[in-house]
Scaffold this motif. Structure first.
Motif, PDB file in Angstrom:
ATOM      1  N   ASN A 176       0.822  -1.202   0.000  1.00 23.32           N
ATOM      2  CA  ASN A 176       0.000   0.000   0.000  1.00 23.32           C
ATOM      3  C   ASN A 176       0.863   1.261   0.000  1.00 23.32           C
ATOM      4  N   ARG A 177       1.909   1.295   0.813  1.00 21.68           N
ATOM      5  CA  ARG A 177       2.734   2.494   0.930  1.00 21.68           C
ATOM      6  C   ARG A 177       3.652   2.674  -0.277  1.00 21.68           C
ATOM      7  N   LEU A 178       3.962   1.598  -0.969  1.00 18.60           N
ATOM      8  CA  LEU A 178       4.754   1.745  -2.192  1.00 18.60           C
ATOM      9  C   LEU A 178       4.029   2.587  -3.230  1.00 18.60           C
ATOM     10  N   GLY A 179       2.709   2.635  -3.131  1.00 12.39           N
ATOM     11  CA  GLY A 179       1.934   3.432  -4.071  1.00 12.39           C
ATOM     12  C   GLY A 179       1.553   4.797  -3.545  1.00 12.39           C
ATOM     13  N   GLY A 180       2.074   5.185  -2.371  1.00 15.39           N
ATOM     14  CA  GLY A 180       1.699   6.459  -1.764  1.00 15.39           C
ATOM     15  C   GLY A 180       2.007   7.648  -2.668  1.00 15.39           C
ATOM     16  N   PHE A 181       1.002   8.479  -2.935  1.00 16.78           N
ATOM     17  CA  PHE A 181       1.210   9.647  -3.794  1.00 16.78           C
ATOM     18  C   PHE A 181       0.351  10.827  -3.358  1.00 16.78           C
ATOM     19  N   VAL A 182      -0.940  10.597  -3.170  1.00 15.37           N
ATOM     20  CA  VAL A 182      -1.879  11.690  -2.954  1.00 15.37           C
ATOM     21  C   VAL A 182      -1.528  12.503  -1.720  1.00 15.37           C
ATOM     22  N   ALA A 183      -1.347  11.847  -0.578  1.00 10.18           N
ATOM     23  CA  ALA A 183      -1.093  12.581   0.657  1.00 10.18           C
ATOM     24  C   ALA A 183       0.198  13.382   0.589  1.00 10.18           C
ATOM     25  N   THR A 184       1.191  12.874  -0.142  1.00 10.05           N
ATOM     26  CA  THR A 184       2.495  13.535  -0.199  1.00 10.05           C
ATOM     27  C   THR A 184       2.529  14.664  -1.214  1.00 10.05           C
ATOM     28  N   PHE A 185       1.899  14.480  -2.365  1.00  9.68           N
ATOM     29  CA  PHE A 185       2.075  15.434  -3.458  1.00  9.68           C
ATOM     30  C   PHE A 185       0.823  16.250  -3.790  1.00  9.68           C
ATOM     31  N   MET A 186      -0.258  16.106  -3.005  1.00 10.73           N
ATOM     32  CA  MET A 186      -1.466  16.859  -3.304  1.00 10.73           C
ATOM     33  C   MET A 186      -1.235  18.367  -3.263  1.00 10.73           C
ATOM     34  N   ALA A 187      -0.505  18.843  -2.261  1.00 11.62           N
ATOM     35  CA  ALA A 187      -0.279  20.284  -2.133  1.00 11.62           C
ATOM     36  C   ALA A 187       0.495  20.824  -3.336  1.00 11.62           C
ATOM     37  N   LEU A 188       1.541  20.098  -3.739  1.00  9.55           N
ATOM     38  CA  LEU A 188       2.316  20.542  -4.903  1.00  9.55           C
ATOM     39  C   LEU A 188       1.492  20.444  -6.181  1.00  9.55           C
ATOM     40  N   TYR A 189       0.692  19.397  -6.309  1.00 11.39           N
ATOM     41  CA  TYR A 189      -0.158  19.226  -7.485  1.00 11.39           C
ATOM     42  C   TYR A 189      -1.100  20.414  -7.658  1.00 11.39           C
ATOM     43  N   LEU A 190      -1.706  20.850  -6.554  1.00 11.52           N
ATOM     44  CA  LEU A 190      -2.682  21.927  -6.634  1.00 11.52           C
ATOM     45  C   LEU A 190      -2.029  23.294  -6.822  1.00 11.52           C
ATOM     46  N   THR A 191      -0.879  23.522  -6.173  1.00 13.21           N
ATOM     47  CA  THR A 191      -0.262  24.847  -6.263  1.00 13.21           C
ATOM     48  C   THR A 191       0.615  25.013  -7.496  1.00 13.21           C
ATOM     49  N   LEU A 192       1.397  23.997  -7.847  1.00 10.73           N
ATOM     50  CA  LEU A 192       2.316  24.133  -8.973  1.00 10.73           C
ATOM     51  C   LEU A 192       1.694  23.711 -10.303  1.00 10.73           C
TER      52      LEU A 192
END
Length: 450
Positions: free
Chosen positions: A31-47
């Motif tokens: 499950n954690r090998l696929g972790g993306f949303v929680a880590t990169f959501m802020a950058l996705y929305l701002t950048l």
């Protein structure tokens, strides 16, 4: 230490745990090998999408609100429906909602689906924690929780750096990758993880004894446990800044998503390298001091971020609060199990999980508002204040904390006063005598997979 000594230490760290635990550990890793949303959501929305830090904080807060909403419901499901069905429902729902989130473009749609993702992704946590407490001997729980946390961060260390580079080319690929890995996690649970909820015979036996069901009101009336939940919220509020405040602050300073991924990967790498040896060092030491020290390290580790101006210095500050994380996680998880009656583990774990979900709700609002209005330096100063306050709170709460035997008596008294004598007996047998193997017989048996 010699090679033989290292081998012996490694063997002692992983030996003696049941096979079911290792399949659960494997599902966590996948499950954690696929972790993306929680880590990169802020950058996705701002950048990538060009939204403000405040909007990114709002979306992350809605993600956290979804977790708050689902925590208690998932805890009740864990006790009533079972650990395994709850995990399967949660993981399947997470995979579907994460995939949908990657295709959303309207700001309202993004916010709504993020809320659903938060609900689904958080719903499996009470079940996972309760199952580990069910199947692992009391004297091995600190080690088991530490190994599970090690799996989380092993996956995080691999995924965060790789996902950072994936995000440079396609955020959608990151969303779809997480959905696929979450389905893989559900597949492991479906094929290999048996149910561990107390069987019908055990429940009937307790009914004959006159034991009342543990309800949410029972948890709320447990004063010491709710104090631990409150302090957990403060600590989680600090740690959340590594995933909501830190990426926004680094982005505002001109750093890219891959820079943030490289810096924050230090957190996972250090936990992978140090979690097991540090756990061997702390597992027989005073939990009071460990919780106080970890709170101070967390607060001042983030406080030092105010002086960071390069990726290397950001990585150095991450090292400080990572040590706090390594110490705090297994000690606090073990404390929660000690204070939880076995028959109500789902509800107790749901309340504990809610403290982290509530922090995931508040932290983005806090970081977005503070950064937009005052600057990131004020955010890091607030973290230092919160860490100091948490350390003081643990000191006040745990001055009279009884030992392993006494803890069971204290919980038994709480259970007797709030939910009848049956809860007290369960708390004493299930969580109080954690120091020796004599209590293993009191733990519920593992049902065969049906």
């Amino acid at each position: 230490m010699s090679v033989a000594g290292l081998r012996r230490a490694a063997h002692e760290s992983v030996s003696g745990l049941p096979r079911e635990f290792w399949w659960l550990w494997t599902s966590t890793l996948v499950n954690r090998l696929g972790g993306f949303v929680a880590t990169f959501m802020a950058l996705y929305l701002t950048l990538d999408r060009g939204y403000s830090a405040s909007y990114a904080g709002l979306v992350a807060a809605l993600h956290g609100l979804g977790g708050v909403v689902s925590s208690l419901g998932a805890g009740v499901m864990t006790d009533r429906l079972g650990r395994r069905p709850t995990m399967l429902i949660a993981q399947s729902s997470t995979a579907a909602s994460v995939a949908v989130l990657g295709f959303m473009v309207h700001p309202v749609a993004i916010a709504a689906v993020a809320f659903v993702v938060g609900m689904a992704s958080n719903a499996s946590r009470p079940a996972v924690q309760a199952m580990m407490a069910d199947i692992v001997r009391p004297e091995d729980r600190v080690r088991a929780f530490s190994l599970n946390y090690w799996a989380i961060n092993l996956g995080f260390a691999v995924s965060s750096a790789g996902a950072g580079f994936v995000a440079e080319y396609s955020y959608l690929a990151g969303f779809l990758g997480e959905a696929a890995m979450t389905l893989g996690c559900a597949l492991v649970v479906f094929l290999k993880v048996p149910e561990s909820r107390p069987g019908k015979a055990a429940l009937s036996e307790r009914a004959v004894d006159g034991a009342d069901e543990v309800r949410l009101s029972t948890v709320l009336r447990d004063g010491r446990f709710m104090s631990v939940v409150g302090l957990s919220f403060v600590i989680a509020l600090i740690f959340q800044q590594g995933y909501v405040g830190l990426p926004v602050a680094m982005g505002a300073d001109g750093f890219s998503s891959s820079d943030f991924g490289t810096a924050v990967a230090v957190n996972g790498v250090l936990i992978v390298a140090l979690q097991i040896p540090v756990t061997r060092f702390i597992q027989h030491r005073d939990p009071r001091r460990l919780l106080i020290v970890s709170s101070l390290l967390a607060g001042y580790g983030f406080g030092l971020t105010a002086f960071a101006g390069s990726v290397a210095v950001y990585a150095l500050t991450i090292c400080v609060w990572t040590v706090a994380e390594i110490v705090n996680s297994p000690i606090q998880s073990s404390l929660v199990v000690r204070l939880s009656p076995a028959r109500g583990r789902g509800r107790y774990q749901g309340m504990y999980t809610m403290s982290w979900s509530a922090a995931a709700l508040v932290a983005p609002l806090m970081s977005g508002a503070v950064i937009d209005r005052f600057g990131a330096q004020w955010l890091w100063g607030a973290c230092a204040v919160l860490g100091t306050g948490a350390a003081l709170g643990y000191w006040l709460l745990m001055r009279n904390l009884p030992g392993e035997e006494g803890a069971g008596s204290r919980v038994a008294e709480s259970g007797s006063s709030s939910a009848g004598s049956g809860v007290g007996r369960e708390a004493s047998s299930g969580t109080g005598r954690e120091a020796g193997p004599g209590t293993v017989g009191a733990e519920p048996s593992v049902e065969p997979m049906g």
